[in-house]
Design an enzyme around this catalytic site. Structure first.
Site, mmCIF file in Angstrom:
data_model
loop_
_atom_site.group_PDB
_atom_site.id
_atom_site.type_symbol
_atom_site.label_atom_id
_atom_site.label_comp_id
_atom_site.label_asym_id
_atom_site.label_seq_id
_atom_site.Cartn_x
_atom_site.Cartn_y
_atom_site.Cartn_z
ATOM 1 N N LYS A 92 -7.454 0.727 -3.027
ATOM 2 C CA LYS A 92 -6.723 0.325 -2.920
ATOM 3 C C LYS A 92 -6.745 1.099 -1.123
ATOM 4 O O LYS A 92 -7.609 1.148 -0.207
ATOM 5 C CB LYS A 92 -4.881 0.141 -2.174
ATOM 6 C CG LYS A 92 -4.379 -0.438 -0.678
ATOM 7 C CD LYS A 92 -5.311 -1.500 -0.385
ATOM 8 C CE LYS A 92 -4.640 -2.371 1.147
ATOM 9 N NZ LYS A 92 -5.199 -3.455 1.342
ATOM 10 N N THR B 79 1.208 -0.946 -0.054
ATOM 11 C CA THR B 79 0.502 -0.361 -0.014
ATOM 12 C C THR B 79 1.064 1.017 -0.119
ATOM 13 O O THR B 79 1.509 1.870 0.973
ATOM 14 C CB THR B 79 -1.215 0.070 1.754
ATOM 15 O OG1 THR B 79 -1.526 -1.231 1.299
ATOM 16 C CG2 THR B 79 -2.444 1.447 1.208
ATOM 17 N N LYS C 150 -0.373 5.534 8.510
ATOM 18 C CA LYS C 150 -0.094 6.116 7.300
ATOM 19 C C LYS C 150 -0.795 5.756 6.007
ATOM 20 O O LYS C 150 -0.822 6.626 5.704
ATOM 21 C CB LYS C 150 1.259 4.785 6.884
ATOM 22 C CG LYS C 150 2.037 5.202 5.883
ATOM 23 C CD LYS C 150 0.982 3.994 5.436
ATOM 24 C CE LYS C 150 1.565 2.612 5.442
ATOM 25 N NZ LYS C 150 1.563 1.847 4.169
#
Length: 291
Positions: free
Chosen positions: A171, A95, A239
């Site tokens: 995503k 990711t 994050k």
């Protein structure tokens, strides 16, 4: 196919093992070599560096934590970019930011190498059982060439665009949606507990009304406060929310809920929950309610 797999953490180890089970020839590398040893006993070649893993392979698959880790694996000393042969394909399952995905696309193209962003949805148990949801972005001919690998690691593949970075947007948006479910459960459970209603009883209602694996799994984890061991650490969720907001800014799309949830994750991290499961953010909401 001849494959190199870089990154054998909680997700990568299961993905690599399923590639072996599907009959692919596998070279593996992990910064901590001990994590490669079980796969070596099962038939993989344990490489000494990312570059060594790439020797004579058709596809390199990376599954590491973030932009910085991918950059080190790809462009660092003994990185894969300088070791991949022409027409070799890099599949990035991490990711990462859309900006970095575009850089990867350009850098590999300059070297006449292929690149796809292929992030996955699912927890480590889904990686072990080959039941991940695979999200692919990139040229259709490269995707079709790699489809047997997607079939080995996942139960379904979704192609979302011709540009690799578009898979990264999908995503990030998906992880934002899950974080929104966590926020909603945290707020609802705080109110329910103060009203004397058992969260588990409420979860049965929601599972019937909105039934999905996300509702069932996170509803149970949050109700039972099973935040250790972390299946997905809170600092990684934070994050991803940062990357989501950066992408929204790129696209000129306000995301006020994402901003709120980001700040709740940041507060939870500041209060010592960095390595707990990201669903532990709901402890912050409970504290805010005086619980």
């Amino acid at each position: 196919m001849k494959i190199a797999f870089i990154g054998l953490g909680r997700m990568g180890i299961g993905m690599a093992r399923n590639l072996l089970r599907a009959g692919h020839a596998l070279a593996v590398y992990n910064r901590t070599r001990e994590k490669a040893e079980p796969l070596a006993r099962e038939g993989a070649r344990a490489a000494d560096s990312p570059a060594d893993a790439c020797r004579d392979v058709e596809v390199v698959m990376t599954m590491v934590a973030d932009d910085h880790a991918v950059e080190e694996v790809v462009f660092g000393n003994q990185g894969i970019a300088s070791a991949m042969k022409q027409d070799c394909i890099h599949l990035s399952h991490s990711t990462i930011s859309t900006e970095f995905a575009r850089r990867l696309t350009a850098e590999h193209a300059q070297r006449k190498q292929g690149y796809l962003s292929v992030p996955v949805f699912g927890r480590p148990d889904a990686a072990q059982s080959g039941k991940l949801l695979v999200v692919a972005g990139g040229p259709s001919e490269v995707i079709e060439r790699c489809r047997p690998l997607f079939d080995a690691i996942g139960r379904q593949t979704f192609v979302v665009g011709a540009e690799p970075w578009q898979a990264n947007v999908a995503k990030l948006c998906g992880n934002f949606m899950v974080s929104g479910v966590i926020e909603a459960f945290g707020e609802a459970y705080a109110t329910l507990r103060k009203a004397g209603v058992a969260p588990q009883a409420f979860l049965e209602i929601m599972d019937s009304l909105l039934g999905s694996a996300v509702i069932a799994n996170y509803g149970r984890i949050i109700a039972q406060e099973q935040f250790e061991p972390a299946q997905f650490a809170l600092h990684l969720g934070l994050k991803d929310l940062r990357l989501m907001l950066a992408t929204a800014n790129e696209c000129g799309a306000p995301m006020p809920l994402a901003s709120l949830v980001h700040d709740h994750f940041l507060s939870a991290l500041a209060q010592g929950q960095r390595d707990l499961d990201w669903s532990s953010m709901t402890r912050l909401l409970a504290r805010n309610a005086g619980l």
